[in-house]
Scaffold this motif. Structure first.
Motif, PDB file in Angstrom:
ATOM      1  N   UNK A  93      52.031  31.420  36.594  1.00 53.17           N
ATOM      2  CA  UNK A  93      50.917  30.730  35.929  1.00 53.17           C
ATOM      3  C   UNK A  93      49.771  31.727  35.770  1.00 53.17           C
ATOM      4  N   UNK A  94      49.262  31.838  34.550  1.00 51.42           N
ATOM      5  CA  UNK A  94      48.273  32.878  34.248  1.00 51.42           C
ATOM      6  C   UNK A  94      47.081  32.307  33.505  1.00 51.42           C
ATOM      7  N   UNK A 182      46.709  26.249  40.688  1.00 51.55           N
ATOM      8  CA  UNK A 182      46.276  27.629  40.911  1.00 51.55           C
ATOM      9  C   UNK A 182      47.040  28.619  40.012  1.00 51.55           C
ATOM     10  N   UNK A 183      46.433  29.778  39.818  1.00 52.15           N
ATOM     11  CA  UNK A 183      47.008  30.812  38.958  1.00 52.15           C
ATOM     12  C   UNK A 183      47.503  31.998  39.786  1.00 52.15           C
ATOM     13  N   UNK A 201      38.531  30.644  43.649  1.00 53.30           N
ATOM     14  CA  UNK A 201      39.087  29.386  44.177  1.00 53.30           C
ATOM     15  C   UNK A 201      40.368  28.999  43.441  1.00 53.30           C
ATOM     16  N   UNK A 202      40.453  29.333  42.145  1.00 51.50           N
ATOM     17  CA  UNK A 202      41.630  28.927  41.357  1.00 51.50           C
ATOM     18  C   UNK A 202      42.776  29.932  41.428  1.00 51.50           C
ATOM     19  N   UNK A 208      46.514  37.522  42.047  1.00 48.10           N
ATOM     20  CA  UNK A 208      45.641  38.680  41.784  1.00 48.10           C
ATOM     21  C   UNK A 208      44.785  38.435  40.547  1.00 48.10           C
ATOM     22  N   UNK A 209      43.526  38.868  40.652  1.00 50.99           N
ATOM     23  CA  UNK A 209      42.613  38.788  39.493  1.00 50.99           C
ATOM     24  C   UNK A 209      42.151  40.193  39.110  1.00 50.99           C
ATOM     25  N   UNK A 210      42.043  40.423  37.809  1.00 53.46           N
ATOM     26  CA  UNK A 210      41.533  41.682  37.237  1.00 53.46           C
ATOM     27  C   UNK A 210      40.265  41.304  36.489  1.00 53.46           C
TER      28      UNK A 210
END
Ligand code: SAH
Length: 251
Positions: A93-94, A182-183, A201-202, A208-210
């Motif tokens: 999920x992105x 969630x992603x 939070x999501x 991982x977030x960029x």
């Protein structure tokens, strides 16, 4: 921003050139994973730019209906996707915040919902309504007609993203898109003045977030945010960048 001189005459040539050119540190190449290369070859950049004659140049290009928005240079998209690649498995999920032209959403879709494998979900969110509509038209031209769904939260729409679909949302990306959370991976395509807690939070455990963080026109860094299996968060600065700002929608 550095020019990489890896423009091509076709989408295929552009991606091949990106995959042979050395990274800034001279150690690796900008594009190295076969999966990412294949996904970038499937999304034809000419469908996402106002001037298709320069679609395969490795530069950003202004896009319409935005507040000074550009489609990022191909090497920047390649960097971002490579950094997120291990989280972009089939079925993942992105979320793409500041989805603009829709180009990156197409690449992400090909990675998480490849033919014949488990289907994932891609949510793109941008705050300019006409721009989101344009991105949906672009995705349809690029062969994703049956996979793309348009959601306008400013009109009260709220749709849960479905497997195998690209959900293109008009709304404030700083709040993320809770119906899809969630992603496993979050990409942010505009610089946040401060780290948005709603996006952390999501993020799923092991996600991982960029995200570029810093003032518009000021010193910004790409921050890689990792959440481990216990929900603990770590942050790492990857490189200095110059992105347009993540901000309030112009009146
Ligand atoms: N990655 C995209 C566009 C990057 S430009 C592409 O390559 O095509 C940055 C985008 O962030 C713009 O489209 C702008 O409209 C969007 N943006 C800025 N602030 C935003 C906000 N608060 N919420 C959602 N999108 C935002």
């Amino acid at each position: 921003m550095r020019e990489w001189g890896c423009s091509g005459r076709s989408n295929e040539e552009l991606i091949n050139n990106l995959s042979t050119l050395r990274d800034m540190d001279g150690i690796g190449t900008i594009l190295s994973s076969e999966r990412v290369i294949a996904a970038m070859k499937k999304a034809d950049r000419k469908h996402y730019v106002p001037d298709p004659s320069s679609a395969y140049e490795d530069r950003p290009q202004p896009i319409p209906y935005g507040d000074g928005a550009t489609i990022s240079a191909p090497h920047m998209h390649a960097h971002a996707v490579e950094h997120l690649a291990e989280k972009l498995q089939p079925g993942a999920r992105v979320l793409d915040v500041g989805s603009g032209s829709g180009y990156l959403c197409a690449v992400l879709h090909h990675l998480v919902s490849p033919d014949g494998e488990k289907k994932g979900k891609v949510v793109g969110i941008d705050h300019m309504p006409r721009l989101v509509q344009w991105s949906v038209e672009n995705l349809k031209k690029d062969g994703l007609k049956n996979d793309t769904v348009f959601v306008d939260t400013t009109k009260g729409d709220e749709v849960s993203p479905a497997d195998g679909k690209l959900t293109m949302v008009c709304g404030d990306g700083r709040q993320g898109y809770p119906p899809g959370a969630p992603y496993d991976a979050i990409h942010v395509g505009a610089a946040a003045p401060t780290m948005p807690q709603a996006l952390i939070d999501q993020l799923a455990n092991d996600g991982r977030m960029f995200i570029p963080v810093g003032p518009e026109y000021g010193l910004q860094h790409i921050v890689q945010v990792d959440k481990n299996g216990r929900g603990e968060v770590t942050k790492r600065n990857l490189m200095g960048v110059a992105y347009v700002g993540l901000k309030d929608r112009p009146a």
